[in-house]
Design an enzyme around this catalytic site. Structure first.
Site, PDB file in Angstrom:
ATOM      1  N   HIS A  23       0.857  -1.199   0.000  1.00 44.52           N
ATOM      2  CA  HIS A  23       0.000   0.000   0.000  1.00 44.52           C
ATOM      3  C   HIS A  23       0.890   1.244   0.000  1.00 44.52           C
ATOM      4  O   HIS A  23       0.797   2.080   0.917  1.00 44.52           O
ATOM      5  CB  HIS A  23      -0.928   0.034   1.226  1.00 44.52           C
ATOM      6  N   ASP A  83      -2.712  -5.335  -6.600  1.00 46.63           N
ATOM      7  CA  ASP A  83      -1.954  -6.542  -6.264  1.00 46.63           C
ATOM      8  C   ASP A  83      -2.634  -7.808  -6.789  1.00 46.63           C
ATOM      9  O   ASP A  83      -2.006  -8.864  -6.860  1.00 46.63           O
ATOM     10  CB  ASP A  83      -1.709  -6.643  -4.743  1.00 46.63           C
ATOM     11  N   HIS A 146     -12.208  -5.796   1.645  1.00 45.81           N
ATOM     12  CA  HIS A 146     -12.180  -4.500   2.286  1.00 45.81           C
ATOM     13  C   HIS A 146     -12.433  -3.344   1.326  1.00 45.81           C
ATOM     14  O   HIS A 146     -12.277  -2.168   1.721  1.00 45.81           O
ATOM     15  CB  HIS A 146     -10.813  -4.312   2.980  1.00 45.81           C
ATOM     16  N   ASP A 165      -8.767 -11.219  -0.226  1.00 48.48           N
ATOM     17  CA  ASP A 165      -7.932 -10.712   0.873  1.00 48.48           C
ATOM     18  C   ASP A 165      -8.302 -11.319   2.238  1.00 48.48           C
ATOM     19  O   ASP A 165      -7.437 -11.442   3.119  1.00 48.48           O
ATOM     20  CB  ASP A 165      -8.067  -9.188   0.991  1.00 48.48           C
ATOM     21  N   TYR A 193      -2.463  -8.343   9.807  1.00 48.79           N
ATOM     22  CA  TYR A 193      -3.280  -8.068   8.616  1.00 48.79           C
ATOM     23  C   TYR A 193      -4.681  -7.636   9.045  1.00 48.79           C
ATOM     24  O   TYR A 193      -5.227  -6.644   8.558  1.00 48.79           O
ATOM     25  CB  TYR A 193      -3.347  -9.342   7.767  1.00 48.79           C
ATOM     26  N   HIS A 226      -3.509 -13.829  -0.408  1.00 44.38           N
ATOM     27  CA  HIS A 226      -2.163 -13.548   0.121  1.00 44.38           C
ATOM     28  C   HIS A 226      -1.793 -14.630   1.125  1.00 44.38           C
ATOM     29  O   HIS A 226      -2.584 -14.954   2.013  1.00 44.38           O
ATOM     30  CB  HIS A 226      -2.112 -12.212   0.873  1.00 44.38           C
TER      31      HIS A 226
HETATM   32 FE1  FEO Z   1      -7.043  -5.392  -1.180  1.00 43.19          FE
HETATM   33 FE2  FEO Z   1      -4.662  -7.700  -1.575  1.00 43.19          FE
HETATM   34  O1  FEO Z   1      -5.621  -6.212  -2.027  1.00 43.19           O
END
Ligand code: FEO
Length: 406
Positions: A23, A83, A146, A165, A193, A226
């Protein structure tokens, strides 16, 4: 690198060992990250998400080694953040007409990022995509988890939830399953996270998980976008999210401070000493915000039942490191946390009052009026700090009994 996730589902993403900021400069990734993309090859072939833009060429070249790109029937874009969508422009040059399945908000944000009129197919919660071989994907919108565009899907037959995410971690590993990695590292990254990204959306997290549980779908695996895939007891991270989303706190007090010449630090140490004197059970931690990672401090605040924040006064204000973390705290919307403010000063002495006002505005509940001490605390001043810490800890004793992250 690619590997089989289960039956005809393959991981075709990228492990990014070098990533140390995410970010922009906002989120520290001490253990790198991964951008997970999945290929489902049934009678229909589906690609779920891509990777971050710098790896776009590599991603498409690797994907070509896995499959003739013309065999891909659908691309699913669960989330437009770069991403995950970053390799779409590269991929769409190869297969420009391929349908992209996403939410309506996904159409808006993908168009907003790439200014392309790709073949978008918006879906809503409950919509299904037949894949053949007795399998189908069921789509579940997850707005604000999110981003407004966020979406999950569930693969029947293999019982896999693709959660984007949610339930993820910035954690690079060659062992891409939860049962193969160091559990304490894994949970450190999971809670970080959650604390830094999902805290503001906690009420929605609970609602979305309840909505998913009401579908009564067997949960065999969670494939996030992720970090590792939850293959062993995937329910563990779902339960942990329910706990974290419910105004989570441990029996911890974090003292966060900045200092110019050590006076505010001395106050912090004496306050901590006072806390320990009246409540040996409470885990008091001190963080100088100028020398510690801000995302790690946010994670510690997330775990705390209360914080005590201090800054010396400069130019009738507070130090900029403290200002930055207070802004972060405001945005995250922590719930059910308590606070007090302190700081040393030479002449005007506004800083404790400024911190006090900002934490109150951020929704924290004041335990004590701000404490300020002129110049370096004398013996008397140190005793005042000690007593302040004692009063603070005494008033919130026995609150926040959850102590174990695992
Ligand atoms: Fe909200 Fe992994 O991007």
């Amino acid at each position: 690198m690619s590997f089989r996730v289960k039956n005809n589902v393959k991981w075709v993403g990228k492990v990014d060992w070098e990533l140390n900021k995410f970010h922009g400069d906002e989120y520290s990734t001490h253990r790198g990250s991964t951008y997970n993309s999945y290929l489902i090859e049934e009678e229909k072939t589906v690609l779920i998400d891509t990777v971050w833009a710098p790896f776009a060429k590599e991603f498409v070249e690797n994907l070509k080694k896995e499959i003739d790109l013309n065999k891909i029937d659908y691309i699913i874009a669960n989330h437009a953040e770069i991403d995950h969508s970053g390799a779409l422009p590269e991929l769409m040059q190869e297969i420009p007409d391929r349908p992209i399945i996403c939410t309506q908000n996904g159409v808006n944000s993908l168009k907003g990022h790439y200014h392309q009129d790709w073949n978008f197919h918006p879906v809503k919660t409950g919509d299904q995509l037949e894949l053949g071989n007795g399998r189908k994907l069921i789509f579940i919108e997850a707005p604000m988890l999110h981003w407004p565009d966020s979406m999950f899907e569930y693969l029947t037959g293999d019982d896999i939830l693709f959660s984007n995410d949610a339930f993820g971690q910035h954690y690079a590993s060659e062992f891409m399953f939860n049962d193969l990695v160091d559990q304490s590292q894994l949970y450190e990254e999971c809670i970080k996270y959650y604390a830094n990204i999902l805290t503001p959306f906690s009420k929605l997290v609970i609602k979305k998980i309840q909505q998913f549980l009401e579908l009564n779908l067997p949960l065999g695996m969670i494939c996030t976008s992720h970090g590792v895939i939850w293959r062993e007891n995937p329910q563990q991270i779902v339960h942990k999210y329910l706990e974290w989303a419910d105004a989570y706190q441990e029996n911890q007090i974090s003292i966060i401070y900045d200092t110019m010449w050590g006076s505010t630090r001395l106050m912090a140490e004496k306050i901590a000493q006072g806390m320990g004197a009246v409540d040996p059970e409470v885990n008091v931690k001190l963080f100088n915000i100028s020398s510690r990672d801000k995302n790690d401090i946010i994670t510690e605040i997330f775990r705390s039942k209360a914080i005590v924040a201090g800054s010396p006064t400069i130019n009738q204000g507070i130090l900029t490191g403290m200002a930055a973390i207070l802004e972060e705290i405001r945005g995250l919307g922590f719930r059910a946390k308590k606070f007090a403010a302190f700081g040393s000063y030479g002449w005007s002495g506004e800083s404790p009052g400024i911190i006090d006002g900002q934490l109150e505005k951020a929704g924290f509940k004041r335990v004590l009026e701000p404490l300020r001490i002129i110049w370096k605390p004398t013996e008397e001043g140190q005793k005042e700090c000690l007593a302040y810490g004692m009063r603070f800890a005494e008033s919130i004793k026995n609150q926040g009994s959850k102590i174990n992250v695992l």
